[in-house]
Scaffold this active site. Structure first.
Site, PDB file in Angstrom:
ATOM      1  N   ASP A   1     -75.574  49.358 -38.135  1.00 11.06           N
ATOM      2  CA  ASP A   1     -75.395  50.787 -38.418  1.00 11.06           C
ATOM      3  C   ASP A   1     -76.093  51.102 -39.724  1.00 11.06           C
ATOM      4  OD1 ASP A   1     -73.858  51.204 -36.273  1.00 11.06           O
ATOM      5  OD2 ASP A   1     -71.932  51.246 -37.294  1.00 11.06           O
TER       6      ASP A   1
ATOM      7  N   ASP B   1     -68.252  50.504 -36.206  1.00 12.68           N
ATOM      8  CA  ASP B   1     -67.002  50.908 -36.850  1.00 12.68           C
ATOM      9  C   ASP B   1     -66.158  51.823 -35.965  1.00 12.68           C
ATOM     10  OD1 ASP B   1     -68.684  53.031 -36.958  1.00 12.68           O
ATOM     11  OD2 ASP B   1     -68.762  53.200 -39.136  1.00 12.68           O
TER      12      ASP B   1
ATOM     13  N   ASP C   1     -67.714  51.943 -30.394  1.00 16.40           N
ATOM     14  CA  ASP C   1     -68.592  50.776 -30.558  1.00 16.40           C
ATOM     15  C   ASP C   1     -68.002  49.540 -29.870  1.00 16.40           C
ATOM     16  OD1 ASP C   1     -70.617  51.960 -32.046  1.00 16.40           O
ATOM     17  OD2 ASP C   1     -69.525  51.724 -33.918  1.00 16.40           O
TER      18      ASP C   1
END
EC number: 7.2.2.10
Length: 1122
Positions: free
Chosen positions: A473, A794, A798
């Site tokens: 990310d 997070d 996901d």
């Protein structure tokens, strides 16, 4: 939750239920009614509420709560609600007791073989043959064993059992402490979460777990909703439901349009009050958790209570999946992509823990099976040769007849042969291997905690060492998730970093401080850090926080300005909205005039500026030409750096004529520009170096983000993910999908294979895109070796990508519970550098195992050959069983501890990943193993056959049976141990390095063990006596033994000189299971079996079973090859 919770699920409410029917506990709603209500959205939900309850107030009445006063803070009432509607926590699985873990560790096949050998050996040691010896039986009087061994026969069995106990306890203790650690972290996180509720008309902060159905909760900006509820009243409430539905747009909630609030979602704007309608496993997040198998314990309980409720629960879950459109949409495609399994199979699988996919342990299994087979063959041959030799010598050469009274004597002979055989097998089976793996992983996991990696699955640790790709990310992992002013244009000067306060004219500085402090929401503030060394906390709008932070960086403070002009004294405020793209605040000046402060997007606000402050703080004209100049020279360069530009301006109005404040265009015009600032979410300072390390280590880093492509590209360039001149792709989610899908909209692996190798940045991506990319890379067969992918995530959405990845990293701070549950490792500091540490530790585990293997196999090869040839030539092993066990078990256990606890070094990141197919034992290691074995065998056989001449002592070869231990055989034993000790130092390096002492003092465990083993060896030789078949040696003899031992180090240098590339004849060993070794059907069957077994057995132990189950397949495959 009680029986009520389970049985009530069977109840389905009728659509029209206006009359208030009292239900269980006196409440007007059942759990099932509320659950089905929470599965609806928008207009559908409103209609349902109106039909069933009239309105939200009607629902509150049914739940016996007041929309304004909340619940009475009555313990009995709260407890009753918990019993009927459940508690607000998702029950974790019951931790296994220490004894259960011990029992699971005992299932290891290697250990079972050893246990059997030990018990047989113990039984035989206490077996004394009856009857008088007879001359007719030949000269076997006194039995086959000499007195020393007969007395110490039990030591052998006891020593094996002791080593087994040692391995089992270490394994069980590691599992237990890891579990405890993780639960500790979980409970710490849970206790810290508080939420605001109204009880008895008072606002209270209660722990999230204390929320009950019927509570009136206050929701405000920045909250993570801990339970499902229905909105009673809201002000401009916007919710980010992406963590639950994957929908990135914020959803506007209002009591008259869409009042449904779901647990696990974030409040992005506004505030409101809601009545809690579902908590814990009945909330939307709880249902997903149950589907993911986190509520596994609940399932088990239901199994016990009978099929009926279980079926109802399942149907309810299925209904939840079907009716909750958003969840269904997000989760279904992912499952169909996996191969479209049936719902039934999904449910069956929901409860299964994450698949075992450890590369290292797969290779170890295969290697252990191969070594075990070789050992078995060697021990069988040894026994057969000894028996044949004895039978031929006794009955053919000597011509004796088998007499009944001689049977016990002969049996004892055969028993001795069996023990020698078992000893050869015990030496051959690398029982130190499971211990080495366990110690190495446990040691790494403990140390990784200090490096901010909380490892949830042990195997993830070493899989990380093989990682070839990391999909990360952006926000919070590569960046700090803190908007910060990094560039500014003040007083005709473009500052590329924060200017020194002394460099600015006091007038400009003062105007700037007032403009920012007053013209921002007073709820936005920067608070001191929670703990020492952390960053200050940003509360409220992140952009405004950046500007307030800029003031603090200029060594000024916004708080005194706000105290001087409190919020209620602000004359007029034009709040920020997407049309204005600016915010303005008017204050009354002491002289009666007014001053307007304005801030907003620079391209809009600069058009309204007619003046600008020069370096002396004086006004200077600002014409359109100047503006174009500024855009070109200041604003565009900032934008190319991925910065957001904000203009800060002001305007003074005289006291004589007050303007028409409603005519905003007139008021917010003719401004004077104070400053233009560039704001970024800065890259963490340590990230570029960490990414450079990854690239040097052969790991490709890809950024997967929801941000726009320009910012993503700029950040990727700053991180070093993309470099000028490189051939790479930066795609948006839409373009990515267009490229990988065919005309029917299906994903094609071939298309994906054209995209992913060059892809470096995937922007504006949805969680489904992330999952598609991860699955595509893992399933790809284009490269030389299969990719091993690590993923960070997070959000709840996901979860699928984290589960699919070889190693899933969840964020400890920003991560949701669902993401943590699906992950293998939790980054407690949300930082990318911690991932690099995990790579280093993973590679270190792999290398530690290789070091241990190199050492262990040398010992094994030598010991087996010595025992085998010795037994065949001299009818007795030069190394006695107990000595063999000292060498084998104690030194293996110690060696595994010494070599498995080597700390990692930066040099581990200088090589490429090993990959899935790289053999455990490389050519270099094979060269070392065979080279050292040759040296040791030469020495031992020289000592065995001519040692007595060299030392001028009695030969120990054909010594009579009752003779005391000979110096001759003691010297052989001692020399053997000395060679192992010095070879242990050689084993520290496996890539052919010359300096084997490099970093030896950074590992105190290693030094302690080598010295400790040496000390114990002295005691055994000098004072071991008959149990150890040792005779004390003189100083000169000791020095010779030491000299030969040190020769190992010299010989190591000789071996290092031989180039491995010349030794084409050497084969590698310990490959991972080949791709083509099993058909897809066999693999599927195997997985089913494993699914079943994994419920019963610990992950690590399963591999040994799996390996043995596959021997047959391997044998068949070998035949095919032949």
């Amino acid at each position: 939750m009680g029986d009520m919770a389970n049985s009530s699920i069977e109840f389905h409410p009728k659509p029209q239920q206006q009359q208030e029917v009292p239900h269980v506990g006196g409440f007007g709603c059942t759990l099932a009614e509320l659950r089905s209500l929470m599965e609806l959205r928008g207009a559908e939900a409103l209609q349902k509420i109106q039909e069933a309850y009239g309105d939200v107030s009607g629902l509150c009445r049914r739940l016996k709560t007041s929309p304004t006063e909340g619940l009475a803070d009555n313990t009995n009432d709260l407890e009753k609600r918990r019993q009927i509607y459940g508690q607000n926590f998702i029950p974790p699985k019951q931790p296994k007791t220490f004894l259960q873990l011990v029992w699971e560790a005992l299932q290891d096949v290697t250990l079972i073989i050893l246990e059997v050998a030990a018990i047989v050996s113990l039984g035989l040691s206490f077996y004394a043959p009856p009857g008088e010896e007879s001359e007719a039986c030949g000269n076997v009087s006194g039995g086959a064993e000499d007195e020393g061994e007969a007395e110490a026969g039990w030591i052998e069995g006891a020593a094996i059992l002791l080593s087994v106990i040692c391995v089992v306890l270490v394994t069980a203790f590691n599992d237990w402490s890891k579990e405890k650690q993780f639960r500790g972290l979980q409970s710490r996180i849970e206790q810290e979460q508080k939420f605001t509720v109204i009880r008895n008309g008072q606002l209270l902060q209660v722990p999230v777990a204390a929320l009950v159905v019927g509570d009136i909760a206050q929701v405000k900006y920045g909250d993570l909703l801990p339970a499902d509820g229905v909105l009673i009243q809201g002000n401009d409430l916007k919710i980010d439901e992406s963590s639950l539905t994957g929908e990135s747009d914020h959803v506007r909630k209002s009591a008259d349009k869409d009042p449904m609030l779901l647990s696990g979602t974030h409040v992005m704007e506004g505030s409101g009050r809601m009545v809690v309608t579902a908590v814990g496993v009945n909330s939307q997040t709880g249902i997903i958790f149950t589907l993911l198998g986190a509520g596994g314990e609940e399932e088990e309980k239901k199994d016990k209570k009978g099929k009926q409720q279980d079926g109802a629960m399942d149907s309810s879950q299925t209904r939840a999946k079907k009716q909750d459109g958003a969840v269904a949409m997000e989760m279904q495609p992912l499952k169909s992509a996996e191969g479209g399994e049936m719902e039934e199979r999904e449910k069956k699988k929901a409860n299964v823990p994450k698949k075992e996919k450890s590369v290292l342990q797969g290779k170890l299994t295969k290697l252990a099976v191969q070594i075990g087979k070789a050992g078995l063959v060697m021990s069988a041959i040894t026994v057969i040769i000894l028996v044949l030799y004895f039978v031929i010598e006794t009955f053919v050469v000597d011509g004796r007849v088998w007499l009944a009274e001689c049977t016990p004597v002969y049996v004892q002979y055969f028993v001795k042969f069996f023990i020698i055989g078992v000893t050869v097998l015990v030496v051959a089976v690398p029982e130190g291997l499971p211990l080495a793996v366990t110690i190495s992983l446990a040691y790494s996991v403990k140390k990784m905690m200090k490096d901010n990696n909380l490892v949830r699955h042990l195997d993830a640790c070493e899989t990380m060492g093989n990682a070839t790709a990391i999909c990360s990310d952006k926000t919070g992992t590569l960046t700090t998730n803190r908007m910060t002013v990094v560039q500014s244009y003040l007083g005709d000067t473009h500052y590329k970093e924060i200017p020194a306060p002394s460099a600015l004219t006091p007038k400009i500085l003062d105007l700037l401080v007032h403009a920012i402090s007053i013209n921002s929401a007073y709820t936005t503030k920067i608070l001191p850090p929670e703990k020492e060394g952390a960053l200050p906390r940003q509360v409220g709008n992140k952009t405004e926080c950046a500007l307030l932070g800029f003031i603090l960086d200029l060594k000024r403070d916004f708080q005194p300005v706000r105290e001087q002009i409190p919020e209620d004294q602000l004359y007029k405020v034009y709040t920020f909205n997407s049309v204005r793209k600016s915010m303005s605040t008017v204050i009354r000046m002491p002289d009666g005039g007014f001053r307007l402060f304005s801030k907003g997007a620079s391209e809009i606000l600069l058009k309204k500026c007619t003046n600008i402050l020069n370096s002396n703080g004086e006004l200077r004209g600002f014409r359109p030409r100047d503006r174009d100049d500024m855009v070109k020279k200041i604003i565009e360069p900032m934008a190319c750096d991925g910065l957001r530009t904000i203009c800060i301006a002001y305007r003074d109005f005289s006291a004589i004529q007050e303007p028409d404040w409603d005519n905003e265009n007139e008021v917010v015009g003719d401004l004077t520009c104070i400053a233009v600032v560039g704001i970024e979410d800065p890259v963490r300072p340590e990230v570029p170096e960490a990414i450079r390390k990854c690239q040097r280590a052969g790991i490709t880093v890809r950024m997967v983000t929801g941000d726009n492509i320009n910012t993503a590209r700029a950040i990727a360039a700053k991180c070093g993910i993309i470099q000028p001149g490189e051939d790479f792709l930066c795609l948006e989610g839409k373009e990515f999908n267009r490229r990988i899908r065919n005309e029917k909209g299906e994903i094609e692996q071939e298309r994906l294979d054209k995209v992913w190798p060059k892809l470096r940045v995937l922007a504006r991506s949805s969680p489904t895109d992330k999952h598609t990319l991860v699955k595509g890379i893992i399933d790809s067969t284009t490269g030389e070796q299969r990719q091993v992918v690590a993923v960070t995530g997070d959000g709840t959405n996901d979860g699928p990508a984290l589960k699919k990845a070889d190693v899933g990293f969840a964020m400890g701070i920003a991560g949701t519970d669902v993401a943590k549950e699906a992950s293998d490792i939790i980054l407690t500091d949300d930082n990318f550098t911690s991932i690099v540490k995990a790579v280093m530790w993973g590679r270190n585990v792999y290398d530690s195992i290789s070091k241990f293997l190199q050492f262990q196999l040398t010992v094994n090869v030598v010991a087996v050959i010595v025992a085998f040839t010795g037994a065949c030539i001299t009818q007795d092993s030069p190394l006695k069983a107990v000595q063999m066990l000292w060498v084998n078990l104690i030194m293996d256990t110690f060696a595994s501890l010494a070599l498995a606890t080597e700390p990692p070094t930066e040099s581990l990141l200088l090589r490429k990943p090993y990959g899935r197919d790289k053999p455990l034992i490389s050519r270099t290691m094979m060269k070392n193993i065979l080279g050292h074995a040759v040296y040791q065998l030469t020495i031992i056989f020289t000592l065995l056959f001519v040692g007595e001449l060299f030392f001028d002592i009695d030969s120990g070869r054909n010594a009579p049976l009752h003779s005391p231990p000979s110096e001759h055989y003691t010297i052989i034993f001692n020399t053997f141990v000395m060679m192992q000790l010095f070879n242990e130092i050689n084993a520290r390096k496996i890539h052919g390095e010359r300096n084997v002492f490099d970093g030896i003092f950074s590992n105190p465990i290693f030094c302690t063990i080598v010295l400790g083993t040496f000390g114990i060896q002295i005691v055994i030789v000098q004072f071991g006596g008959k149990p150890f078949s040792c005779s004390p040696l003189s100083t000169e003899q000791w020095l010779w033994c030491l000299f030969v031992g040190v020769g190992e180090l010299v010989w190591g240098q000789v071996i290092a000189t031989i180039p491995t590339s010349q030794l084409k004849c050497l084969k590698e060993a310990g490959h991972g299971p080949g791709k083509d070794e099993m058909t897809d059907e066999e693999l599927a069957e195997g997985e089913e079996e494993i699914d079943h077994a994994e419920r019963e057995l610990r992950r690590g132990q399963i591999l040994w079973f799996r390996g043995l189950n596959r021997i047959q397949t391997q044998v068949c495959w070998d035949r095919k090859k032949c």
